[in-house]
Design a protein around this motif. Structure first.
Motif, short mmCIF file in Angstrom:
data_model
loop_
_atom_site.label_atom_id
_atom_site.label_comp_id
_atom_site.label_asym_id
_atom_site.label_seq_id
_atom_site.Cartn_x
_atom_site.Cartn_y
_atom_site.Cartn_z
N THR A 101 0.85 -1.19 0.00
CA THR A 101 0.00 0.00 0.00
C THR A 101 0.89 1.24 0.00
N LEU A 102 0.54 2.17 -0.88
CA LEU A 102 1.33 3.40 -1.02
C LEU A 102 0.39 4.58 -0.94
N ASP A 103 0.66 5.49 -0.03
CA ASP A 103 -0.20 6.66 0.15
C ASP A 103 0.63 7.93 -0.01
N GLY A 104 0.02 8.90 -0.72
CA GLY A 104 0.69 10.19 -0.89
C GLY A 104 1.87 10.15 -1.84
N LEU A 105 1.78 9.38 -2.90
CA LEU A 105 2.86 9.32 -3.89
C LEU A 105 3.02 10.67 -4.58
N ARG A 106 4.28 11.09 -4.78
CA ARG A 106 4.61 12.30 -5.54
C ARG A 106 5.68 11.93 -6.54
N LEU A 107 5.36 12.11 -7.84
CA LEU A 107 6.27 11.72 -8.91
C LEU A 107 6.47 12.92 -9.83
N ASN A 108 7.72 13.26 -10.09
CA ASN A 108 8.05 14.42 -10.93
C ASN A 108 8.75 13.94 -12.21
N LEU A 109 8.04 14.09 -13.34
CA LEU A 109 8.56 13.70 -14.65
C LEU A 109 8.90 14.95 -15.45
N GLU A 110 10.06 14.95 -16.04
CA GLU A 110 10.51 16.11 -16.81
C GLU A 110 11.13 15.66 -18.13
N ARG A 111 10.85 16.43 -19.17
CA ARG A 111 11.51 16.23 -20.47
C ARG A 111 12.24 17.53 -20.80
N ASP A 112 13.51 17.41 -21.12
CA ASP A 112 14.30 18.60 -21.36
C ASP A 112 14.06 19.14 -22.77
N ALA A 113 14.74 20.24 -23.09
CA ALA A 113 14.55 20.88 -24.39
C ALA A 113 14.97 20.00 -25.54
N GLN A 114 15.84 19.02 -25.29
CA GLN A 114 16.29 18.10 -26.34
C GLN A 114 15.35 16.90 -26.50
N GLY A 115 14.33 16.80 -25.63
CA GLY A 115 13.36 15.74 -25.76
C GLY A 115 13.64 14.50 -24.95
N ARG A 116 14.64 14.52 -24.07
CA ARG A 116 14.95 13.33 -23.26
C ARG A 116 14.29 13.48 -21.89
N GLY A 117 13.59 12.40 -21.48
CA GLY A 117 12.90 12.43 -20.20
C GLY A 117 13.78 11.92 -19.07
N ASN A 118 13.54 12.45 -17.88
CA ASN A 118 14.34 12.01 -16.74
C ASN A 118 14.05 10.56 -16.36
N TRP A 119 12.90 10.02 -16.75
CA TRP A 119 12.58 8.63 -16.46
C TRP A 119 13.32 7.65 -17.36
N GLU A 120 13.88 8.13 -18.45
CA GLU A 120 14.54 7.24 -19.39
C GLU A 120 15.79 6.61 -18.76
N ARG A 121 16.47 7.34 -17.89
CA ARG A 121 17.63 6.76 -17.18
C ARG A 121 17.19 5.60 -16.29
N LEU A 122 16.03 5.73 -15.66
CA LEU A 122 15.50 4.67 -14.81
C LEU A 122 15.18 3.43 -15.65
N ILE A 123 14.53 3.64 -16.79
CA ILE A 123 14.16 2.50 -17.65
C ILE A 123 15.41 1.81 -18.18
N ASP A 124 16.40 2.61 -18.59
CA ASP A 124 17.63 2.02 -19.11
C ASP A 124 18.32 1.16 -18.05
N THR A 125 18.33 1.65 -16.81
CA THR A 125 18.99 0.91 -15.73
C THR A 125 18.25 -0.39 -15.43
N VAL A 126 16.92 -0.32 -15.34
CA VAL A 126 16.13 -1.52 -15.06
C VAL A 126 16.32 -2.55 -16.16
N ALA A 127 16.28 -2.09 -17.41
CA ALA A 127 16.43 -3.02 -18.52
C ALA A 127 17.81 -3.66 -18.52
#
Length: 766
Positions: A101-127
């Motif tokens: 159970t997770l309460d009060g989740l806060r997630l901040n997603l950002e894509r820079d001016a070049q089009g790369r999202g900050n979540w892409e590093r997370l996906i690359d690492t998991v993969a």
């Protein structure tokens, strides 16, 4: 039973006494870092819970991305999380998660001016971590000696997220959106099969401004080893308020799909039987909603730079259905695509009417059956339509076309059967209404109409000023402004607002039409030039179709012209018309009136004779010709020539095309010819010109234009009397005017008018 109960209590006391959950903090942080690259901070305590299940509660946790400053807002954070443990594995010293159970989740997603999202590093690492895991590694719980070394089980009985918030900022496209009140519920979460998933959240955006709610239900599957994720039986629905589109109604939609899947290792994404259905409100539809629906199946492979659209369909209720398929390669830099597209015959008229874009048409049934099919291919810049078959009501066109995707471009080579263009133009009554009224009112009306048209078509003229055009069109028949053309061949080409009509050729009423022209819309005002040439055209059916009248002329028409005009906010097209023209009508007749009969009868009476010749109902002529000079919409002529049996007519004057009126002076001279035995003419009478003055509104009949010019006739008689002998001529005219000629004048003009004319003629010699 009592012994077993005491044993269970003893086990719980033992586990909660000697297994401190805070011992898991380092292991949890290491595991998160190992599998995701996130830096986990467990700021609050880890504590046991006993009811309804044994579990561990974590409060105030956050996670930063690798290399992210600790003072920045964390990538993810939550207010409280609880992991519930299965009791049976604890008896053997293992830890397996029963629920989360997770309460009060806060997630901040950002894509820079070049089009790369900050979540892409997370996906690359998991993969990367999942792909590096040994294939022989067992996922079964293992017996370990210390709590800090015990692994986390991958199977979770339930996952629940409440009061979540996701903020998304896209600097590349200037977007800012927030998902709030996010709730997620999943049960039997495992990487070895599918599990039910429900998700809902409120959506609010500032760029663009919007507010709405989204809900999703599906069967999800996660294969972490192979980095593949799927949603089966997806059911998504939502509604949103977009003030920029309509601030009074919500836009609603649903999406259903048999399967959505993502293979992150191979960057392959598939969708099967995805269906979209929505109702949208736009201001010009009022309270009515516009239905839109779509179906599609396909896949996208970023690794292979290839996309396949197995089938798609786009529809709007019963008004529109577009189907097709296609594929694309070179998605990254060298895009090329091809496919097939078809639109079943649809009621485009109702579609345009609902959109508020229906133009006025003379035919209320026009555009009710419009469809097409074509092979298509292209790249990022152009689309090629091959084997194009286009049907618009009764018109069928076939050929090829090229359309611009990043710049306005239209190149087409088409052939068709017949096109009645008048069906799609405003009714003639509407076009002609501006011609009614006084000349000044007509000019003002024409200017107002031009201003209105220019105001309502700014976008069209903007497109025309930059369009790259190359058009070859052949039609078996074309009807435009009432004219019926056959075997039409047309070429038009140009760009940057400068366009040419190199060729326009057609058969026209037993004759031919040849024309060329040009148009320039690049300047502040649009300029046009047109050079038509007619040869051997049957005049009577031409006038019947063009003017709705077949009671004026018949004969064979040859004509040519070189015309130019300009129009803008200051004047109409006709008011700026300039150029030269000429025409010649041979073997023709003026219908419904016999001018030679009337003049010859009058001439016989003037000479004291009578005639028994029988005259036809029309005025047949050998030639009717003139040259015209056109200046600012005024057509001037000084060499009108009409040759009749026994009569020559010359004339001069002008026609104001914009004001639609004419003013012409004509002179008829009687000639004694061999083929007019019923009209012998004396030398004196042959030198007298019978003047006519023609003026009036062009919409009136020719019989209303012309009248006998008494003043001009008086001057002619005075001149003739001076040369022939005034007294003798006066006596002769007195006898004729008091006799049958006077009676005929009164019969033709009425007693009062006839008497006035007789007295005027006599007065010339007093």
């Amino acid at each position: 039973m009592g012994v077993l109960g005491l044993l269970a209590v003893a086990v719980v006391i033992y586990a909660t006494t000697f297994l401190d959950p805070n011992d898991l903090k380092p292991r949890l942080a290491d595991a998160v870092r190992e599998h995701t690259g996130l830096e986990l901070s467990l700021n609050g305590p880890l504590s046991w819970t006993f009811y309804p299940r044994i579990g561990v509660t974590v409060e105030d946790a956050s996670a930063h991305l690798p290399d992210q400053d600790s003072h920045e807002a964390p990538f993810a954070a939550f207010r409280q999380a609880e992991a519930r443990l299965r009791f049976a594995p604890l008896l053997s010293g293992n830890i397996e998660i029963d629920g989360f159970t997770l309460d009060g989740l806060r997630l901040n997603l950002e894509r820079d001016a070049q089009g790369r999202g900050n979540w892409e590093r997370l996906i690359d690492t998991v993969a990367h971590q999942d792909s590096a895991r040994p294939a022989s590694a067992s996922r079964r719980p293992q017996r370990v000696s210390t709590a800090g070394d015990r692994p986390l089980a991958m199977d979770i009985a339930s996952v629940q997220v409440s009061d979540g918030q996701v903020h998304f900022e896209d600097r590349q496209h200037d977007r800012d959106m927030t998902l709030s009140s996010l709730a997620l519920l999943a049960s039997n979460v495992t990487s070895e099969g599918s599990f039910p998933l429900e998700l809902s959240f409120a959506l609010k955006g500032t760029q663009p401004e919007l507010a709405g709610n989204i809900s999703l239900k599906s069967q999800a599957s996660l294969d972490l080893n192979n980095a593949t994720y799927a949603l089966n039986g997806l059911a998504l629905k939502g509604s949103a308020r977009l003030p920029t589109l309509d601030d009074e109604h919500d836009q609603s939609f649903t999406v259903n799909a048999s399967r959505l899947a993502a293979d992150l290792n191979h960057q392959r994404y598939t969708f099967d039987k995805a269906a979209f259905d929505g109702n949208f409100h736009v201001p010009f539809l009022g309270d009515r909603a516009l239905p839109l629906g779509g179906e599609a199946s396909g896949e996208v492979s970023l690794e292979d730079n290839h996309a396949l659209l197995k089938a798609f369909a786009l529809s709007s209720g019963q008004l529109l259905r577009l189907t097709g398929s296609g594929e694309a390669s070179g998605l990254d830099d060298d895009l090329h695509w091809q496919g097939q597209v078809e639109m079943a015959p649809a009621d485009l008229r109702s579609w345009l009417e609902r959109l508020g874009q229906l133009p006025p048409t003379a035919d209320a049934q026009a555009l009710q059956r419009v469809g097409f099919s074509s092979r298509v291919e292209g790249d990022r810049h152009v689309a090629h339509l091959n084997n194009l078959a286009l049907n618009v009501d009764d018109t069928a066109l076939e050929g090829t076309a090229v359309l611009g995707l990043d710049t306005p471009l239209l190149h087409a080579d088409l052939e068709g059967n017949s096109l009645d263009l008048d069906r799609y133009l405003p009714a003639r009554e509407t076009q002609a209404s501006s011609a009614e009224g006084t000349p000044q009112a007509v000019k003002e009306s024409a200017k107002t109409q031009t201003d209105s048209q220019a105001s309502s078509s700014d976008d069209t003229w903007t497109l025309a000023s930059v369009l790259d055009l190359a058009l070859n069109l052949k039609l078996e028949a074309l009807r435009v402004h009432g004219l019926q053309l056959e075997n039409v061949a047309l070429q038009a080409q140009g760009q940057d607002g400068r366009y040419r009509l190199p060729t326009l050729a057609a058969d026209l009423y037993e004759g031919t039409l040849r024309a060329s022209g040009a148009m320039n819309v690049a300047a502040s005002s649009t300029t046009l030039s047109f050079e038509p040439q007619l040869a051997g055209v049957a005049l009577q059916p031409l006038l019947r179709d063009a003017l709705g009248r077949d009671d004026i002329f018949r004969g064979t028409l040859d004509a040519r012209a070189a015309l130019s005009s300009a129009f803008g906010s200051d004047a109409s097209l006709l008011a700026n018309l300039n150029g030269k023209a000429s025409f010649d009508i041979t073997d023709g007749a003026m219908i419904g009136v016999n001018l030679p009969g009337q003049l010859c009868t009058t001439a016989a009476m003037l000479q004291g004779n009578s005639t028994s010749h029988e005259w036809s109902s029309d005025t047949e002529f050998n030639e009717f010709a003139a040259t015209l000079d056109i200046v600012d919409g005024v057509i001037k002529n000084d060499d009108l020539k009409v040759t009749l049996p026994g009569i020559d007519i010359a004339g001069s004057g002008q026609i104001d095309a914009a004001a639609r009126n004419l003013d012409m002076a004509l002179a008829a001279r009687l000639v004694d010819t061999a083929d007019t035995q019923g009209c012998p003419v004396s030398n004196t009478l042959s030198r007298i010109q019978l003047p006519l003055h023609c003026s009036g509104d062009l919409k009136d009949s020719p019989a209303q234009w012309c009248r006998f010019d008494t003043d001009a006739f008086r001057a002619i008689l005075q001149k003739t009397a001076a040369s022939e002998g005034q007294e003798r001529l006066r006596e002769h005219l007195d006898r004729q005017l008091e006799g049958k000629l006077g009676q005929r004048i009164e019969e033709k003009l009425g007693e009062d008018s006839g008497s006035n004319l007789r007295n005027a003629i006599k007065g010339l010699f007093q």
